[in-house]
Design a protein around this motif. Structure first.
Motif, short mmCIF file in Angstrom:
data_model
loop_
_atom_site.label_atom_id
_atom_site.label_comp_id
_atom_site.label_asym_id
_atom_site.label_seq_id
_atom_site.Cartn_x
_atom_site.Cartn_y
_atom_site.Cartn_z
N ASP A 300 46.18 70.20 53.40
CA ASP A 300 46.20 68.95 52.64
C ASP A 300 45.31 67.93 53.37
O ASP A 300 45.79 67.10 54.13
N TRP A 301 44.02 68.03 53.10
CA TRP A 301 43.06 67.19 53.82
C TRP A 301 43.20 65.71 53.47
O TRP A 301 42.89 64.85 54.29
N ARG A 302 43.65 65.39 52.28
CA ARG A 302 43.86 63.99 51.92
C ARG A 302 44.95 63.37 52.80
O ARG A 302 44.84 62.22 53.25
N ILE A 326 35.71 64.64 60.04
CA ILE A 326 35.90 66.04 59.64
C ILE A 326 36.76 66.11 58.38
O ILE A 326 36.45 66.83 57.43
N ALA A 327 37.86 65.34 58.38
CA ALA A 327 38.76 65.34 57.22
C ALA A 327 38.06 64.76 56.00
O ALA A 327 38.20 65.28 54.88
N LEU A 328 37.28 63.69 56.19
CA LEU A 328 36.57 63.07 55.08
C LEU A 328 35.56 64.03 54.47
O LEU A 328 35.39 64.09 53.24
N ALA A 329 34.90 64.81 55.33
CA ALA A 329 33.93 65.79 54.84
C ALA A 329 34.60 66.84 53.97
O ALA A 329 34.02 67.33 53.00
N GLU A 330 35.82 67.20 54.30
CA GLU A 330 36.55 68.19 53.50
C GLU A 330 36.91 67.63 52.13
O GLU A 330 37.03 68.38 51.16
N ILE A 331 37.05 66.31 52.05
CA ILE A 331 37.43 65.67 50.78
C ILE A 331 36.21 65.30 49.95
O ILE A 331 36.13 65.59 48.76
N SER A 332 35.25 64.62 50.60
CA SER A 332 34.12 64.03 49.87
C SER A 332 32.78 64.68 50.16
O SER A 332 31.75 64.19 49.67
N GLY A 333 32.76 65.74 50.97
CA GLY A 333 31.51 66.43 51.24
C GLY A 333 30.94 66.07 52.61
O GLY A 333 31.27 65.03 53.20
N PRO A 334 30.05 66.94 53.13
CA PRO A 334 29.51 66.75 54.49
C PRO A 334 28.71 65.47 54.66
O PRO A 334 28.69 64.90 55.75
N ARG A 335 28.03 65.01 53.60
CA ARG A 335 27.23 63.78 53.74
C ARG A 335 28.13 62.58 54.04
O ARG A 335 27.77 61.70 54.82
N ALA A 336 29.31 62.55 53.42
CA ALA A 336 30.25 61.46 53.69
C ALA A 336 30.72 61.52 55.14
O ALA A 336 30.85 60.49 55.83
N GLY A 337 30.97 62.73 55.63
CA GLY A 337 31.37 62.88 57.03
C GLY A 337 30.27 62.46 57.97
O GLY A 337 30.52 61.79 58.98
N LEU A 338 29.03 62.82 57.67
CA LEU A 338 27.89 62.42 58.52
C LEU A 338 27.70 60.92 58.54
O LEU A 338 27.37 60.33 59.58
N ALA A 339 27.91 60.28 57.41
CA ALA A 339 27.78 58.82 57.35
C ALA A 339 28.81 58.15 58.26
O ALA A 339 28.50 57.17 58.95
N LEU A 340 30.03 58.69 58.28
CA LEU A 340 31.05 58.12 59.16
C LEU A 340 30.72 58.40 60.62
O LEU A 340 30.90 57.52 61.48
N LEU A 341 30.18 59.57 60.91
CA LEU A 341 29.80 59.89 62.29
C LEU A 341 28.73 58.94 62.82
O LEU A 341 28.68 58.66 64.03
N SER A 342 27.87 58.45 61.93
CA SER A 342 26.78 57.57 62.37
C SER A 342 27.31 56.30 63.02
O SER A 342 26.61 55.67 63.82
N ARG A 343 28.56 55.93 62.71
CA ARG A 343 29.16 54.75 63.35
C ARG A 343 29.35 54.95 64.85
O ARG A 343 29.46 53.97 65.60
N LEU A 344 29.39 56.19 65.28
CA LEU A 344 29.67 56.48 66.69
C LEU A 344 28.39 56.55 67.53
O LEU A 344 28.47 56.64 68.76
#
Length: 404
Positions: A300-302, A326-344
């Motif tokens: 249950d990634w959500r 990682i969890a966001l990428a499972e829900i909304s796709g890898p691009r969404a996860g990469l966008a969040l990673l860019s904050r780091l």
């Protein structure tokens, strides 16, 4: 009694005897040395001669004699202290001072590394050589670290008692953090050929059980114990027979320790029932959510993402953001996860960190960028000192089109 059983018994009794000795004589450093000598004597004698009927009393007697010898060597206090110690039979009080001892070892005057080493030595009953091997440093270096830690405690004038009020809460958080660090080093070794060091993880669990037994109403203590049990339950499935890393998504979940999963899940539920949420309770809830899924696809990634979002708000940490990506990428796709990673990318704590590099590599691969994934897998492999992680990351890179 078998040798492993004797070892377990000594680790259980060591903090009890040390606490009683410190309470009576009031000098942590001398008492700790005396108890370690008594434990060494027991480790030699008990397997050959049998465990005495009152093992705690035996250790107390031998440690007291060792301490008397130390006191006699101190000419300035010879008549006053050694005579009193000789005349009185050693007491073996019913009280267990393990929690007080943990608070003392986690004194705020010490660094996290010193707190960890001293906790493993004084409360965990590990020898200096064992601790040095666990953290891959020379025994002399670890001995000096432990000696400085005991000296700083003495200089700080800390009394052997549980702090009260806000100080007690603050010190308890330090104790839990130290136990968390010990467990993490055992579960995923920061360096060396092995992925994990089960002895350290088990010791962290044992000590956390001790704290939980004395503070059963503290939800963060309960949460930390739940987190450790749920995480440790995966140990058998985390590596191949050759010792290579198996990521969570690829693990055979039938190999997870169901007894630990069930106990950890119940504890996680109990921790969440409290009036407030803390970081260990939330991490335990995340681990329980993973444990509840029969396969990785059923996770249950959500819910995982929602829990990380709350955790990120109450205890901001770049690792929390990374895991939320990682969890966001499972829900909304890898691009969404990469966008969040860019904050780091601007966070100095994460600069060149192998976890950030490896997660980005995974998401780049999922997003259809094999060249970028290859580069980041290779960089991540170079950034970690764990040989098991290096082998895994290099193997992932070789599977990509650019991996030659």
């Amino acid at each position: 009694m078998t040798a492993p059983a004797i070892e377990d018994l000594l680790r259980e009794l060591t903090p009890q005897v040390l606490g009683a000795l410190v309470r009576r004589h009031g000098q942590f450093e001398g008492c700790e040395d005396a108890v370690q000598e008594a434990v060494l004597a027991a480790a030699v004698q008990w397997p050959a001669e049998g465990v005495p009927g009152n093992p705690r009393g035996w250790l107390m007697t031998v440690a007291t004699r060792r301490l008397i010898d130390q006191l006699r060597s101190d000419l300035a206090r010879r008549e006053r202290e050694s005579a009193a110690a000789v005349d009185e039979a050693p007491e073996v009080p019913d009280t267990d001072d393990t929690l007080v001892l943990l608070f003392l070892c986690c004194h705020p005057a010490l660094t996290a590394a010193s707190q960890t080493a001293l906790t493993l030595r004084a409360v965990g009953g590990l020898s200096t050589a064992e601790i040095a091997r666990a953290f891959l440093v020379p025994e002399g270096t670890m001995a000096a670290r432990i000696s400085r830690a005991k000296q700083r405690i003495r200089e700080a004038g800390s009394s052997f008692r549980l702090p009260a009020g806000a100080e007690r809460e603050d010190r308890l958080r330090v104790v839990l953090h130290v136990l968390y660090l010990i467990f993490n080093e055992g579960y995923t070794a920061s360096s060396g050929p092995e992925l994990h060091r089960a002895d350290l993880a088990r010791e962290a669990i044992r000590l956390t059980r001790t704290v939980h037994a004395r503070l059963p109403g503290d939800d963060e203590v309960t949460g930390l114990l739940a987190l450790m049990l749920l995480t440790h339950a995966r140990r058998a499935a985390r590596t191949t027979p050759a010792g290579d890393l198996v990521p969570l998504a690829e693990q055979d979940r039938t190999r997870w320790d169901r007894r630990l999963v069930d106990e950890g899940t119940e504890l996680a539920k109990a921790a969440l029932a409290g009036p407030a949420l803390g970081p260990y309770q939330l991490q335990a809830a995340i681990a329980a959510t993973h444990a509840d899924a029969a396969t990785a696809a059923e996770t249950d990634w959500r819910q995982v993402h929602a829990l990380y979002l709350i955790l990120e708000r109450i205890a901001p940490n770049p690792m929390v953001t990374l895991n939320r990506a990682i969890a966001l990428a499972e829900i909304s796709g890898p691009r969404a996860g990469l966008a969040l990673l860019s904050r780091l990318d601007g966070d100095e704590r994460m600069a060149g960190h192998h976890r950030l590099l490896s997660v980005r590599a995974h998401l780049l691969e999922a997003a259809g960028d094999p060249a970028g994934a290859y580069e980041h897998f290779r960089r991540a492999a170079r950034a970690t000192a764990s040989l098991a992680e290096q082998r895994y990351l290099e193997a992932r890179a070789r599977k990509l089109p650019d991996g030659r």
